[in-house]
Design a protein around this motif. Structure first.
Motif, PDB file in Angstrom:
ATOM      1  N   LEU A 191       0.813  -1.217   0.000  1.00  0.00           N
ATOM      2  CA  LEU A 191       0.000   0.000   0.000  1.00  0.00           C
ATOM      3  C   LEU A 191       0.849   1.270   0.000  1.00  0.00           C
ATOM      4  N   TYR A 192       2.161   1.127   0.047  1.00  0.00           N
ATOM      5  CA  TYR A 192       3.084   2.252  -0.073  1.00  0.00           C
ATOM      6  C   TYR A 192       2.738   3.392   0.900  1.00  0.00           C
ATOM      7  N   PRO A 193       2.960   3.161   2.199  1.00  0.00           N
ATOM      8  CA  PRO A 193       2.625   4.197   3.187  1.00  0.00           C
ATOM      9  C   PRO A 193       3.438   5.461   2.985  1.00  0.00           C
ATOM     10  N   SER A 206      -1.832   5.704   2.643  1.00  0.00           N
ATOM     11  CA  SER A 206      -1.271   5.181   1.404  1.00  0.00           C
ATOM     12  C   SER A 206      -1.017   6.320   0.425  1.00  0.00           C
ATOM     13  N   PHE A 221       1.032  -2.557  -5.627  1.00  0.00           N
ATOM     14  CA  PHE A 221      -0.368  -2.291  -5.300  1.00  0.00           C
ATOM     15  C   PHE A 221      -1.283  -3.330  -5.941  1.00  0.00           C
ATOM     16  N   TRP A 246      -6.224  -1.822   7.162  1.00  0.00           N
ATOM     17  CA  TRP A 246      -6.224  -0.600   6.355  1.00  0.00           C
ATOM     18  C   TRP A 246      -7.619  -0.403   5.773  1.00  0.00           C
TER      19      TRP A 246
END
Length: 343
Positions: A191-193, A206, A221, A246
């Motif tokens: 989710l690439y925080p 995200s 993703f 999330w």
């Protein structure tokens, strides 16, 4: 759209005073309970009209300013960062709730309005008395020691970008419709925080724009999409999802209200693991990999394994902090940590 197609499980026929809390907590998975709050007066007002729901809220408002976030129409309701991640794509400030509702009402007929968002506002402080009429039946013993915090969320078509909370959540769709896109905690890397701070609403979000995912920049993703699920909520529906899941939340109508309940089942004296994470960044992350591997073994032994394992071979009087934690031990341990951190 994110591309997530799996649907959250739905259960029907639940009597409001018989919410299956034991089953929810045992399963630790999202579930929609259809129509549990359908008979709330506020839900009924919202079904009549947006104006009726606004008028209902005004009955309980006593003038305490709320926090109102406003984004320009070109943001299409997505509250997030600006292009270079040096700030946010919206403005926030204090507002009288009546004035905020008036601003939302003024733009309800606009095809591309500004976005108005009142998030996570304590019901008891800002709308005292409302819970006497509009309230879930919280009749499980776990709530006795951990009373849930009830909050209200109000706005037009807005999007709270995917994030996680440290508490369990019951989300009641009160007016309008909501779409939750949910991911289990193990999808964090996919989710690439964004940055740990600053954050748009206090929690890491995200960096992926779910409406137009950039799979070149965020290729993993696709794995999150495969693991995710979507919960579509109508007025009166209640969504349960566990702590650390999330959730990406879209309000889908010109006027929307959500009320949610947050709670934990751990004793109040326990510190938040988020502080532990920050301390680990300070003390562990940049050490050599061989040392980090060794520390992982130590953490598995002392923390992530069975709670009684590390002290089981010691006499009870010698276990100290390895024995069961209580309020007095927590105070002493906190004082010890503060002393060490302040050296």
């Amino acid at each position: 759209m994110s591309g997530v197609t799996a649907k959250t499980r739905i259960i029907t026929g639940i009597v409001p005073d018989r919410i299956p809390y034991d089953d929810l907590m045992a399963a630790q998975a999202p579930v929609i309970m259809k129509g549990v709050a359908r008979d709330w007066p506020l839900v009924q007002a919202g079904l009549a009209s947006a104006q009726a729901a606004m008028d209902y809220l005004r009955r309980f408002y006593q003038g305490r300013p709320v926090t109102l976030f406003v984004a320009e129409p070109e943001q299409a309701g997505r509250f997030a960062y600006n292009e270079d991640v040096t700030g946010f794509n919206f403005q926030g400030g204090r507002s009288d709730l009546n004035e905020a509702l008036d601003r939302i009402a003024e733009h309800m007929g606009d095809p591309n309005p500004p976005s108005f968002y009142i998030g996570s506002t304590d019901l008891d402080l800002f709308l005292p008395g409302l819970r006497a009429h509009d309230e879930l039946v919280l009749n499980h013993p776990m709530f006795d020691a951990n009373p849930p915090l009830a909050s209200i969320w109000i706005g037009n078509r807005t999007t709270a970008t995917a994030h996680y909370d440290m508490s369990h959540n019951l989300a009641v769709c009160v007016a309008g419709r909501r779409r939750f896109t949910l991911f289990p905690p193990d999808q964090v890397a996919n989710l690439y925080p964004g940055p740990l701070e600053p954050t748009p609403g206090g929690q890491v979000i995200s960096m992926v724009d779910f409406n137009s995912p950039d799979f070149v920049r965020y290729p993993r993703f696709r794995e999150a999409v495969a693991a995710g699920q979507v919960a579509e909520l109508e007025p009166g529906d209640v969504l349960f999802y566990p702590a650390l899941w999330w959730h990406h939340v879209e309000a889908l109508e010109p006027f929307n209200i959500l009320i949610n309940y947050w709670w934990n089942t751990s004793p109040a004296f326990m510190d938040t693991p988020q502080n532990t994470l920050l301390h680990a960044l300070l003390s562990l992350r940049d050490r050599p990999q061989t040392e980090k591997d060794a520390w992982r073994d130590l953490f598995d032994y002392y923390v992530f394994g069975p709670a009684d394992r590390a002290g089981a071979h010691l006499p009870e009087q010698a276990r100290g902090n390895l024995g069961p934690m209580d309020e007095m031990k927590a105070r002493r341990l906190r004082a010890l940590l503060l002393n060490k951190l302040n050296r």
